[in-house]
Motif scaffolding. Structure first.
Motif, PDB file in Angstrom:
ATOM      1  N   SER A  99       0.851  -1.193   0.000  1.00  0.00           N
ATOM      2  CA  SER A  99       0.000   0.000   0.000  1.00  0.00           C
ATOM      3  C   SER A  99       0.884   1.240   0.000  1.00  0.00           C
ATOM      4  O   SER A  99       1.992   1.236   0.558  1.00  0.00           O
ATOM      5  N   LEU A 100       0.380   2.303  -0.642  1.00  0.00           N
ATOM      6  CA  LEU A 100       1.168   3.529  -0.765  1.00  0.00           C
ATOM      7  C   LEU A 100       0.226   4.698  -1.011  1.00  0.00           C
ATOM      8  O   LEU A 100      -0.764   4.568  -1.740  1.00  0.00           O
ATOM      9  N   ASP A 101       0.530   5.829  -0.401  1.00  0.00           N
ATOM     10  CA  ASP A 101      -0.204   7.072  -0.648  1.00  0.00           C
ATOM     11  C   ASP A 101       0.748   8.089  -1.258  1.00  0.00           C
ATOM     12  O   ASP A 101       1.759   8.446  -0.648  1.00  0.00           O
ATOM     13  N   VAL A 102       0.430   8.542  -2.474  1.00  0.00           N
ATOM     14  CA  VAL A 102       1.215   9.565  -3.156  1.00  0.00           C
ATOM     15  C   VAL A 102       0.519  10.902  -2.931  1.00  0.00           C
ATOM     16  O   VAL A 102      -0.640  11.065  -3.317  1.00  0.00           O
ATOM     17  N   PRO A 103       1.190  11.863  -2.318  1.00  0.00           N
ATOM     18  CA  PRO A 103       0.520  13.132  -1.998  1.00  0.00           C
ATOM     19  C   PRO A 103       0.227  13.953  -3.252  1.00  0.00           C
ATOM     20  O   PRO A 103       0.826  13.742  -4.311  1.00  0.00           O
ATOM     21  N   ALA A 104      -0.698  14.894  -3.100  1.00  0.00           N
ATOM     22  CA  ALA A 104      -1.044  15.778  -4.216  1.00  0.00           C
ATOM     23  C   ALA A 104       0.060  16.787  -4.488  1.00  0.00           C
ATOM     24  O   ALA A 104       0.174  17.303  -5.608  1.00  0.00           O
ATOM     25  N   ARG A 105       0.871  17.081  -3.499  1.00  0.00           N
ATOM     26  CA  ARG A 105       1.989  18.015  -3.646  1.00  0.00           C
ATOM     27  C   ARG A 105       3.171  17.494  -2.850  1.00  0.00           C
ATOM     28  O   ARG A 105       3.014  16.777  -1.873  1.00  0.00           O
ATOM     29  N   GLY A 106       4.376  17.869  -3.268  1.00  0.00           N
ATOM     30  CA  GLY A 106       5.570  17.487  -2.536  1.00  0.00           C
ATOM     31  C   GLY A 106       6.275  16.288  -3.146  1.00  0.00           C
ATOM     32  O   GLY A 106       5.872  15.756  -4.181  1.00  0.00           O
ATOM     33  N   ILE A 107       7.338  15.866  -2.474  1.00  0.00           N
ATOM     34  CA  ILE A 107       8.201  14.797  -2.982  1.00  0.00           C
ATOM     35  C   ILE A 107       8.141  13.607  -2.046  1.00  0.00           C
ATOM     36  O   ILE A 107       8.406  13.718  -0.849  1.00  0.00           O
ATOM     37  N   LEU A 108       7.772  12.465  -2.618  1.00  0.00           N
ATOM     38  CA  LEU A 108       7.770  11.199  -1.885  1.00  0.00           C
ATOM     39  C   LEU A 108       8.950  10.368  -2.357  1.00  0.00           C
ATOM     40  O   LEU A 108       9.124  10.133  -3.557  1.00  0.00           O
ATOM     41  N   GLY A 109       9.793   9.927  -1.427  1.00  0.00           N
ATOM     42  CA  GLY A 109      10.942   9.098  -1.775  1.00  0.00           C
ATOM     43  C   GLY A 109      10.652   7.632  -1.499  1.00  0.00           C
ATOM     44  O   GLY A 109      10.102   7.283  -0.459  1.00  0.00           O
ATOM     45  N   LEU A 110      11.015   6.773  -2.451  1.00  0.00           N
ATOM     46  CA  LEU A 110      10.922   5.325  -2.281  1.00  0.00           C
ATOM     47  C   LEU A 110      12.338   4.772  -2.240  1.00  0.00           C
ATOM     48  O   LEU A 110      13.082   4.904  -3.219  1.00  0.00           O
ATOM     49  N   LYS A 111      12.676   4.159  -1.129  1.00  0.00           N
ATOM     50  CA  LYS A 111      14.032   3.666  -0.955  1.00  0.00           C
ATOM     51  C   LYS A 111      13.979   2.180  -0.621  1.00  0.00           C
ATOM     52  O   LYS A 111      13.198   1.752   0.232  1.00  0.00           O
ATOM     53  N   ALA A 112      14.818   1.413  -1.344  1.00  0.00           N
ATOM     54  CA  ALA A 112      14.868  -0.032  -1.113  1.00  0.00           C
ATOM     55  C   ALA A 112      16.037  -0.603  -1.885  1.00  0.00           C
ATOM     56  O   ALA A 112      16.540   0.016  -2.829  1.00  0.00           O
ATOM     57  N   PRO A 113      16.497  -1.789  -1.521  1.00  0.00           N
ATOM     58  CA  PRO A 113      17.570  -2.436  -2.286  1.00  0.00           C
ATOM     59  C   PRO A 113      17.095  -2.791  -3.695  1.00  0.00           C
ATOM     60  O   PRO A 113      15.898  -2.827  -3.976  1.00  0.00           O
ATOM     61  N   SER A 114      18.045  -3.070  -4.579  1.00  0.00           N
ATOM     62  CA  SER A 114      17.705  -3.457  -5.939  1.00  0.00           C
ATOM     63  C   SER A 114      16.893  -4.751  -5.931  1.00  0.00           C
ATOM     64  O   SER A 114      17.141  -5.659  -5.133  1.00  0.00           O
ATOM     65  N   GLY A 115      15.890  -4.803  -6.832  1.00  0.00           N
ATOM     66  CA  GLY A 115      15.076  -6.006  -6.958  1.00  0.00           C
ATOM     67  C   GLY A 115      13.918  -6.087  -5.997  1.00  0.00           C
ATOM     68  O   GLY A 115      13.235  -7.114  -5.937  1.00  0.00           O
ATOM     69  N   SER A 116      13.654  -5.017  -5.244  1.00  0.00           N
ATOM     70  CA  SER A 116      12.568  -5.066  -4.259  1.00  0.00           C
ATOM     71  C   SER A 116      11.247  -4.540  -4.798  1.00  0.00           C
ATOM     72  O   SER A 116      10.252  -4.539  -4.081  1.00  0.00           O
ATOM     73  N   GLY A 117      11.226  -4.059  -6.064  1.00  0.00           N
ATOM     74  CA  GLY A 117       9.960  -3.664  -6.671  1.00  0.00           C
ATOM     75  C   GLY A 117       9.728  -2.169  -6.771  1.00  0.00           C
ATOM     76  O   GLY A 117       8.607  -1.732  -7.042  1.00  0.00           O
ATOM     77  N   LYS A 118      10.785  -1.355  -6.593  1.00  0.00           N
ATOM     78  CA  LYS A 118      10.596   0.103  -6.667  1.00  0.00           C
ATOM     79  C   LYS A 118      10.134   0.531  -8.065  1.00  0.00           C
ATOM     80  O   LYS A 118       9.172   1.289  -8.207  1.00  0.00           O
ATOM     81  N   SER A 119      10.830   0.061  -9.086  1.00  0.00           N
ATOM     82  CA  SER A 119      10.464   0.421 -10.457  1.00  0.00           C
ATOM     83  C   SER A 119       9.096  -0.138 -10.824  1.00  0.00           C
ATOM     84  O   SER A 119       8.336   0.485 -11.574  1.00  0.00           O
TER      85      SER A 119
END
Length: 354
Positions: free
Chosen positions: A165-185
């Motif tokens: 689950s994830l909430d992307v705000p209407a304004r501002g910068i949300l960072g997604l951090k995780a090791p390679s292969g964890s599904g960020k892309s």
């Protein structure tokens, strides 16, 4: 296909000294194809020779019959006309006899064409809603790339996201951090609706993503992936993909924000410099910065960045991150920033660790 594959990976082939081993399959395939072409050409030649002999013999026989008719005094104008029509009728027949020679190539082309026509789209775009941008969200999303059909249901064989689950705000910068292969892309591609999840809901402004009009959604969103693709054209052409109506001042502002304006101005042809096929005349870092300039020129409400500074040095990374932070504050846009670098995450308003 073999040749193109090796041409694209020519650097690796040279670096690892695999030239001889890579060229042998191409030589063998070429010789095999050439032998088959020789057999086919021989067959076509023999068939064409036999056809020509039969045509000449049949035409000569009809002429002899007409001459004998004239000599016996029983000839009529209709007989002469029949001889002419008979001789001229072989054109379509010869064309038909030559058909097998090109039929194999026609079948091969048809197989490639039908293979494309039989491709099923990853998603069906049938949405009609056109909401304004007010954030995005993912609820209990399950997604995997390997899929199989069981009792009419699509089952993911190996899950990349499981109850995410994830909430992307209407304004501002949300960072997604995780090791390679964890599904960020994968998260970014699901937000763009490149695919639909096997389970869960993805929403745009509170509306299910599949119910939102595709054209409208693409005006609200834009994404920069890890590999920046540049078309074989000028720098200007590649930037105007983002906004065909942008003037030179807007283009130069976007280039400045991406820390690449000095480079473009130093080139003899400036914005009209050819980047080459696949952007081959530019370095990876230069291609990435042009890709960032293209993002700045887009003016979307939601910008998705997948490792936007992975090929940049520390100085250029700092300049671009400052530009992203300034853009988020000045234009009040929403950004999702995917990276494994701590330095990149410093500009985020909030960081989600996967």
């Amino acid at each position: 296909d073999l040749m193109l594959d090796d041409m694209r990976g020519l650097d690796e082939i040279i670096h690892f000294g695999q030239g001889e081993s890579r060229v042998q399959p191409i030589i063998c395939g070429t010789k095999g194809l050439w032998k088959r072409r020789i057999r086919l050409s021989n067959w076509i030649g023999r068939a064409s020779g036999v056809s020509s002999v039969l045509v000449v013999a049949s035409t000569a026989a009809s002429i002899m019959i007409a001459l004998l008719s004239i000599a016996s005094g029983s000839s009529e104008p209709a007989n002469i006309a029949s001889v002419v029509l008979f001789a001229s009728s072989f054109g379509p027949v010869l064309a038909l006899s030559a058909l097998p020679g090109s039929l194999t190539q026609t079948f091969a082309a048809a197989r490639r064409l039908f293979a494309l026509l039989d491709e099923q789209p990853a998603v069906e775009e049938q949405g009609m809603l056109k909401p304004g941008y007010d954030g995005m969200s993912m609820h209990n999303v399950r997604f995997g790339y390997g899929r199989s059909e069981i009792s009419g249901h699509t089952i993911a064989e190996s899950l990349v996201l499981n109850g995410f689950s994830l909430d992307v705000p209407a304004r501002g910068i949300l960072g997604l951090k995780a090791p390679s292969g964890s599904g960020k892309s994968t998260v970014l591609r699901l937000l763009m609706r490149y695919w639909d999840p096997q389970e869960g809901v993805i929403e745009l402004s509170g509306q299910p993503l599949q119910e939102v009009d595709a054209r409208h959604r693409r005006q609200l969103q834009t994404m920069m992936s890890q590999e920046t693709y540049l078309f074989d054209g000028t720098i200007r052409d590649n930037l105007l993909i983002a906004d065909a109506h942008a003037d030179d001042d807007q283009v130069r502002t976007a280039l400045e924000q991406a820390s690449v304006l000095d480079l473009v101005d130093s080139l003899p042809q400036g914005l009209d410099t050819q980047v080459g096929e696949l952007g081959g005349r530019m370095s990876e870092g230069e291609r990435q910065r042009i890709g960032l300039a293209r993002m700045f020129l887009r003016h979307a409400d939601l910008m998705l960045f997948d490792e936007p500074t992975s090929r940049l040095d520390a100085l250029n990374e700092a300049v671009i991150l400052a530009s992203l932070r300034h853009l988020a504050d000045e234009q009040e846009v929403s950004m999702v920033l995917v990276s494994h670098r701590d330095s990149t995450m410093r500009i985020a308003d909030m960081v989600r660790t996967m």
